[in-house]
Scaffold this motif. Structure first.
Motif, PDB file in Angstrom:
ATOM      1  N   SER C   2      45.628  45.036  51.100  1.00 29.75           N
ATOM      2  CA  SER C   2      45.422  43.748  50.452  1.00 29.75           C
ATOM      3  C   SER C   2      43.922  43.484  50.312  1.00 29.75           C
ATOM      4  O   SER C   2      43.494  42.830  49.355  1.00 29.75           O
ATOM      5  CB  SER C   2      46.084  42.640  51.268  1.00 29.75           C
ATOM      6  OG  SER C   2      45.434  42.531  52.522  1.00 29.75           O
ATOM      7  N   ALA C   3      43.118  44.021  51.254  1.00 33.96           N
ATOM      8  CA  ALA C   3      41.655  43.854  51.135  1.00 33.96           C
ATOM      9  C   ALA C   3      41.184  44.537  49.853  1.00 33.96           C
ATOM     10  O   ALA C   3      40.416  43.966  49.065  1.00 33.96           O
ATOM     11  CB  ALA C   3      40.962  44.464  52.350  1.00 33.96           C
ATOM     12  N   LEU C   4      41.659  45.745  49.638  1.00 38.76           N
ATOM     13  CA  LEU C   4      41.283  46.474  48.422  1.00 38.76           C
ATOM     14  C   LEU C   4      41.733  45.684  47.198  1.00 38.76           C
ATOM     15  O   LEU C   4      40.987  45.523  46.235  1.00 38.76           O
ATOM     16  CB  LEU C   4      41.949  47.857  48.435  1.00 38.76           C
ATOM     17  CG  LEU C   4      41.703  48.708  47.172  1.00 38.76           C
ATOM     18  CD1 LEU C   4      40.221  48.996  47.000  1.00 38.76           C
ATOM     19  CD2 LEU C   4      42.473  50.012  47.268  1.00 38.76           C
ATOM     20  N   TRP C   5      42.995  45.171  47.241  1.00 34.09           N
ATOM     21  CA  TRP C   5      43.511  44.408  46.112  1.00 34.09           C
ATOM     22  C   TRP C   5      42.607  43.206  45.851  1.00 34.09           C
ATOM     23  O   TRP C   5      42.268  42.907  44.714  1.00 34.09           O
ATOM     24  CB  TRP C   5      44.937  43.954  46.426  1.00 34.09           C
ATOM     25  CG  TRP C   5      45.570  43.195  45.289  1.00 34.09           C
ATOM     26  CD1 TRP C   5      46.047  41.919  45.335  1.00 34.09           C
ATOM     27  CD2 TRP C   5      45.772  43.636  43.966  1.00 34.09           C
ATOM     28  NE1 TRP C   5      46.547  41.536  44.132  1.00 34.09           N
ATOM     29  CE2 TRP C   5      46.389  42.587  43.252  1.00 34.09           C
ATOM     30  CE3 TRP C   5      45.516  44.854  43.284  1.00 34.09           C
ATOM     31  CZ2 TRP C   5      46.747  42.673  41.918  1.00 34.09           C
ATOM     32  CZ3 TRP C   5      45.872  44.926  41.950  1.00 34.09           C
ATOM     33  CH2 TRP C   5      46.486  43.845  41.271  1.00 34.09           C
ATOM     34  N   ARG C   6      42.166  42.525  46.891  1.00 36.98           N
ATOM     35  CA  ARG C   6      41.313  41.356  46.724  1.00 36.98           C
ATOM     36  C   ARG C   6      40.008  41.762  46.042  1.00 36.98           C
ATOM     37  O   ARG C   6      39.507  41.081  45.151  1.00 36.98           O
ATOM     38  CB  ARG C   6      41.036  40.695  48.073  1.00 36.98           C
ATOM     39  CG  ARG C   6      41.941  39.478  48.318  1.00 36.98           C
ATOM     40  CD  ARG C   6      41.557  38.714  49.544  1.00 36.98           C
ATOM     41  NE  ARG C   6      42.112  39.353  50.744  1.00 36.98           N
ATOM     42  CZ  ARG C   6      41.392  39.582  51.825  1.00 36.98           C
ATOM     43  NH1 ARG C   6      40.141  39.231  51.903  1.00 36.98           N
ATOM     44  NH2 ARG C   6      41.934  40.190  52.871  1.00 36.98           N
ATOM     45  N   TRP C   7      39.438  42.878  46.473  1.00 40.59           N
ATOM     46  CA  TRP C   7      38.183  43.347  45.867  1.00 40.59           C
ATOM     47  C   TRP C   7      38.364  43.611  44.382  1.00 40.59           C
ATOM     48  O   TRP C   7      37.541  43.240  43.545  1.00 40.59           O
ATOM     49  CB  TRP C   7      37.708  44.642  46.569  1.00 40.59           C
ATOM     50  CG  TRP C   7      36.899  44.355  47.798  1.00 40.59           C
ATOM     51  CD1 TRP C   7      37.261  44.563  49.081  1.00 40.59           C
ATOM     52  CD2 TRP C   7      35.588  43.784  47.825  1.00 40.59           C
ATOM     53  NE1 TRP C   7      36.282  44.145  49.949  1.00 40.59           N
ATOM     54  CE2 TRP C   7      35.229  43.669  49.200  1.00 40.59           C
ATOM     55  CE3 TRP C   7      34.687  43.338  46.847  1.00 40.59           C
ATOM     56  CZ2 TRP C   7      33.991  43.154  49.593  1.00 40.59           C
ATOM     57  CZ3 TRP C   7      33.466  42.820  47.261  1.00 40.59           C
ATOM     58  CH2 TRP C   7      33.128  42.739  48.630  1.00 40.59           C
ATOM     59  N   ILE C   8      39.464  44.253  44.020  1.00 40.24           N
ATOM     60  CA  ILE C   8      39.709  44.593  42.616  1.00 40.24           C
ATOM     61  C   ILE C   8      39.828  43.329  41.783  1.00 40.24           C
ATOM     62  O   ILE C   8      39.224  43.194  40.714  1.00 40.24           O
ATOM     63  CB  ILE C   8      40.972  45.468  42.474  1.00 40.24           C
ATOM     64  CG1 ILE C   8      40.713  46.839  43.093  1.00 40.24           C
ATOM     65  CG2 ILE C   8      41.340  45.620  41.013  1.00 40.24           C
ATOM     66  CD1 ILE C   8      41.951  47.704  43.165  1.00 40.24           C
ATOM     67  N   VAL C   9      40.635  42.367  42.304  1.00 31.66           N
ATOM     68  CA  VAL C   9      40.793  41.107  41.551  1.00 31.66           C
ATOM     69  C   VAL C   9      39.425  40.436  41.386  1.00 31.66           C
ATOM     70  O   VAL C   9      39.070  39.959  40.298  1.00 31.66           O
ATOM     71  CB  VAL C   9      41.773  40.169  42.283  1.00 31.66           C
ATOM     72  CG1 VAL C   9      41.760  38.788  41.631  1.00 31.66           C
ATOM     73  CG2 VAL C   9      43.192  40.747  42.246  1.00 31.66           C
ATOM     74  N   ALA C  10      38.684  40.412  42.486  1.00 30.14           N
ATOM     75  CA  ALA C  10      37.351  39.768  42.415  1.00 30.14           C
ATOM     76  C   ALA C  10      36.491  40.444  41.363  1.00 30.14           C
ATOM     77  O   ALA C  10      35.830  39.783  40.542  1.00 30.14           O
ATOM     78  CB  ALA C  10      36.684  39.844  43.780  1.00 30.14           C
TER      79      ALA C  10
END
Lengths: 455, 231, 329
Positions: C2-10
């Motif tokens: 989910s950390a990676l997902w957050r980075w991508i969205v950001a």
């Protein structure tokens, strides 16, 4: 992004107000106003290619025997200077391209200056307040001629070596002080000391370019400070200048012209051979070749040197004026003298001391146009005499007859041109007047017709 | 008696040398006698040909230098008036007029172009221009060397036609002559790696290019960019 | 994960967010609006493409040595690159930016008020001085003297006041004549109807005084100036090869095949065609030379070799004020 750049510049230099004015500076944009720019861009190409060449050229008169890849020169004794130019042409990749581009740029530089000078002269752009700009321009022309001469002499090939000997002789021929000056510059009688080559090199690579660049800066600053002149027209008056602003209009045009000049020079540099010094061979004091000529912009001088009849002016044993002086020194001095003093003399003889921002059409100043045409005809005919030998070889016109013809023609033809040109200008003025009166009459008739009550 | 004469004539015609000399002398009488005199003795209109040898006759005839319309003309290269076999006959005839040099047989392949360049510069370039483009010497035109073949080059050096110096073997040895011939042949197609050679005579055509090519091109660009009317 | 997902969205939001500019403020136009010209834009793009292609071609030609006619292709590619660039810029100028015709005032011809102020400034600054003109004179003299002092080292560039060098040549009585390859020249090898270049044995041949031109004439044809009786043994004459007009090598010799009709023998200079008569002390027959070629007296040594019998009849090379003063020594 633009915003960020502009802010950076203005905060560091406070240049925004200046830039705002500069970028909207108005350029009258007749095509003939671009000729000076052509010269400027040729100068830039000269400096760029020149710097490259200095990275390979060896200004040394130490002798060596050639053993490089160009077969016909094998075993020939030559100076390191000549050898380095052969190496630039044959060993350095793209060396010959840069070298030829540099040489073409020099030839084209002077072509552009001359065309620009003709435009300035025949439109009276040199009048107050631009006479100072004009003097600077003439000085740059003189420097350009010398600079080119030094440049092609550095290669120490047979053709330019003969030309250097002639330059030395012209200097020697200056009355009273000639020999002393020659010894100063050459470090003794020709061919001089080894240091002479370093002197030529430093002069060509640094001193003269610096001088020309400084004068160029002053020239451009003056043009900008006083604004460019313009031809008379609607809205274009002595008070109001009309033209295209620097940005956005003029910028791509100027950049385009710069690219075009560079394009022409590189195309010539790659496709048309110039100064193939490997064919001429190295210079030796005891060697000569037929068909030796200086570069085109010194052709007027070789013509003059060939036309002057053979005599030294002597007083007893004292040789006051050796022969080369008349053609090699006095002639160019007179030409430049006339050009330099022309603005002042014109003011004197016309009584016109006013400021001028508007240009004359050549016909508007019959005397100036006639005198200019005569002067340039004089120069042109002397110039033509300089290539009489090649005309003879190619077209079989007797050399002796050509010399005789030119000795008379260089005086008679300019006189005829003077008279005829003045007449033509006056006639054109006359027809302009008739044309103008006709237009006025038509205008009046039209106005009268529109005012007539409808019956 | 008539039979004897007929036999004699048959013999004379059969002998090739005699026959050649005969037609040679016939050609000579028709074309050369008026200026060069009977048996090449010379007249006020033309030099004597006794002892000039086959070398001179071969050169002047194959280049078309001779016959000359008027003694005061400069001989110039033109299409030879005579057929090759007629020239052979004339050359044999002139050679028979006295002891002279034979037609030379140069060997440029044995010569060296670098040596030839130096020798050519020393002896020839002053008149002929360093790559043989010709030139001017007071009162005469020095021809370009583009059409001269190896034999003619060697002949000219040894004969010294018209105003040209006559270089003997003590001055230019046969070996050196081979190198000069090699160089002149090479100079017909010199190294033009800079591009279009524009005549190989330097600044005159270069100036023409600067004005007529670059100058017009750049003025055209200015006209394209700028305004044309002054109104 | 989910950390990676957050980075991508950001990252996506940032990138998209970046593209949106703030709405433009309403302001008066400086540059007039113009009709867009998509065809011109395409043309410009094509021209830029051509520029790039030609530039790449230049690099390729430079790198691939096996491509023949390097200079031509390098010049063609670079020149065309600039030509296409020029075309692109001109199309931009004509079609893609506005070409305004603006009016501006010419600057005032002069600024009388400021001129006045400047004058006043200078005048008032000098108020305190009672002897202004004298001070100026003194200052001028000091400046001139200092200037002269600073310029003086320029005299070290060469022997500006020594005239003796012009009268020096490597030739002396007894010096042997040698040819281009350094071999001595025998009098018997010098034949008529040709010309020879000679140098002094053991000397620097790149000096103006070194090169000679040697020809042999029939003694009966020689009419040398007075006092040169023995200068031409067997009719062999030697002159300086350096033209007295402007210093080129006199590299032409005219020898008539048929003297009755053709011009007499002459030495000719290729630069301006000064023509010299070797039979008459190289006097000038045609052309701009003002004095004859200096003659070198010759003698035939006991070995049959040609040697100088003295120095030249006059200084060699182009004239200067003292060229007629004396003979070289």
């Amino acid at each position: 992004m633009i915003r960020r750049t502009v802010r950076f510049l203005d905060e560091r230099s406070g240049a925004a107000p200046f830039l705002r004015k500069a970028l909207r500076y108005v350029f009258p944009d007749h095509w003939s106003f671009l000729l000076g720019e052509v010269a400027l861009y040729a100068f830039i190409v000269l400096v760029g290619t020149g710097i490259y060449l200095t990275l390979f050229f060896d200004p040394s008169t130490a002798t060596t025997y050639y053993d490089g890849q160009y077969q016909p020169l094998h075993g020939s004794e030559m100076t390191q200077a000549y050898r380095s130019v052969v190496d630039i042409s044959f060993k350095v990749k793209a060396g010959l391209l840069i070298r030829q581009t540099h040489h073409w740029a020099a030839d084209v530089f002077v072509v552009a200056i001359v065309l620009h000078l003709l435009r300035i002269f025949f439109t009276g752009a040199f009048r107050k307040p631009r006479d100072l700009t004009y003097y600077i321009g003439l000085s740059m022309l003189g420097l350009a001629l010398l600079e080119g001469y030094l440049g092609y002499s550095l290669a120490d090939d047979l053709l330019s070596g003969m030309g250097l000997a002639i330059g030395y002789s012209v200097l020697m021929s200056v009355p009273i002080v000639g020999a002393n000056l020659a010894e100063l510059i050459w470090g003794g009688p020709f061919p001089g000391t080894h240091a002479f080559w370093s002197r030529m090199y430093v002069a060509h690579v640094f001193l003269f370019p610096m001088l020309i660049a400084t004068l160029l800066g002053a020239h451009l600053a003056l043009v900008a400070a006083r604004h460019h002149t313009q031809f008379r027209g609607r809205r274009k008056t002595e008070r109001k200048v009309v033209g295209v602003p620097t940005f956005p209009g003029q910028t791509p045009r100027s950049l385009g012209l710069m690219s075009a000049v560079t394009a022409v020079l590189f195309l010539l540099g790659g496709l048309v051979q110039i100064n193939p010094i490997w064919l001429w061979g190295p210079y030796h004091v005891g060697s000569g070749t037929n068909g030796a000529q200086p570069d085109w912009y010194l052709g007027w001088l070789i013509g003059a040197l060939r036309l002057v009849p053979g005599f030294d002016l002597t007083i007893g044993n004292y040789t006051l004026v050796p022969n080369p002086f008349w053609g090699g020194a006095l002639f160019p001095l007179v030409v430049f003298g006339v050009l330099f003093t022309f603005p002042a003399l014109e003011r004197r003889f016309t009584g016109d001391h006013a400021f001028h921002n508007l240009l004359d059409r050549p016909r508007d100043a019959p005397w100036r146009t006639a005198i200019g045409a005569a002067l340039f005809t004089w120069i042109a005919f002397v110039f033509l005499a300089g290539s009489a030998d090649r005309v003879f070889v190619t077209f079989f016109v007797s050399y002796g007859w050509q010399i005789l013809f030119f000795r008379i023609a260089i005086w008679v033809v300019p006189l005829a041109v003077l008279v005829v040109t003045r007449r033509v200008c006056l006639e054109l003025q006359g027809s302009d007047r008739v044309e103008h009166e006709r237009e006025l009459a038509e205008e009046e008739a039209r106005r009268a017709a529109s005012l007539e009550p409808v019956r | 008696m008539r039979r004897l004469l007929l036999a004699g004539a048959a013999v004379a015609l059969a002998l090739p040398g005699a026959a050649a000399a005969q037609s040679g002398s016939g050609l000579y009488s028709e074309n050369c006698l008026r200026c060069h005199g009977p048996a090449g003795s010379g007249t006020p209109r033309g030099p004597r040909l006794r002892g000039v040898g086959a070398i001179a006759a071969d050169f002047y005839l194959r280049t078309g230098y001779m016959p000359l319309r008027s003694p005061s003309d400069q001989p110039t290269r033109r299409h030879p008036l005579f057929t090759p076999s007629q020239i052979d006959a004339l050359v044999a005839y002139v050679a028979s007029l006295g002891k002279g040099e034979p037609v030379p047989k140069p060997h440029p392949e044995r010569g060296s172009i670098p040596v030839g360049l130096r020798l050519f510069t020393e002896h020839c370039a002053g008149c002929h221009q360093v790559v043989g483009e010709g030139g001017y010497v007071t009162g005469a035109r020095v021809p370009p060397l583009k059409q001269a073949n190896a034999t003619q080059i060697a002949e000219a050096v040894r004969v010294g036609p018209y105003l040209m110096p006559r270089f003997p073997k003590t001055q230019i040895s046969d070996r050196e002559l081979d190198s000069i011939v090699a160089y002149v042949e090479w100079a017909k197609h010199p190294d033009d790696r800079g591009g279009w050679g524009i005549g190989h005579i330097g600044p005159v055509p270069e100036g023409l290019v600067a004005w007529l090519l670059a100058g017009t091109a750049l003025v055209a660009v200015c006209v394209l960019i700028g305004k044309r009317n002054t109104a | 994960m989910s950390a990676l997902w957050r980075w991508i969205v950001a990252a996506i939001v940032l990138l998209l967010g970046r593209g949106r500019r703030p709405p433009p403020i309403e302001r008066e136009r400086i540059v007039p609006a113009g009709e867009p010209s998509p065809r011109a834009e395409l043309l410009v793009l094509a021209l830029f493409g051509a520029t790039a292609a030609c530039s790449i071609a230049f690099v390729v030609v430079y790198a691939v040595e096996s491509i023949p006619h390097q200079t031509q292709f390098l010049g063609l590619s670079l020149g065309l690159a600039f030509a296409f660039l020029a075309a692109a810029l001109i199309v931009i100028a004509e079609r893609l930016v506005a070409t305004e015709e603006l009016e501006e005032d010419y600057p005032v011809p002069a600024h009388p008020a400021e001129q006045e102020t400047l004058e006043q400034l200078v005048e008032e600054s000098g108020d305190r001085m009672t002897r202004k003109r004298l001070l100026l004179l003194g200052g001028g003299a000091a400046g001139a003297a200092l200037g002269a002092a600073l310029v003086t080292p320029a005299l070290s560039l060469g022997p500006a006041f020594e005239i003796a060098p012009f009268f020096r040549t490597p030739w002396r009585r007894g010096v042997r004549l040698v040819d281009e390859r350094g071999r001595p020249i025998h009098a018997d090898d010098v034949l008529e109807e040709t010309f020879y270049t000679a140098y002094p044995e053991g000397a620097d041949r790149e000096e103006l005084g070194s090169p000679l031109v040697v020809v042999r004439l029939r003694p009966a044809d020689l009419h040398l100036p007075a006092g040169r009786g023995g200068w031409a043994p067997h009719g062999i004459v030697a002159y300086s090869k350096i033209c007295t007009h402007a210093g080129c090598a006199v590299a032409l010799y005219r020898k008539p095949t048929f003297p009755g009709v053709e011009p007499r023998p002459a030495l000719v200079c290729p630069c301006h065609y000064s023509t010299f008569d070797p039979a008459r002390g190289a006097k000038v027959l045609f052309g701009p030379a003002g004095r004859p070629l200096p003659q070198l007296p010759l003698l035939v040594g006991p070995d049959g070799e040609l040697r100088a019998a003295g120095n030249f009849s006059g200084p060699v090379g182009p004239a200067w004020w003292g060229v007629r003063n004396r003979r070289p020594s």
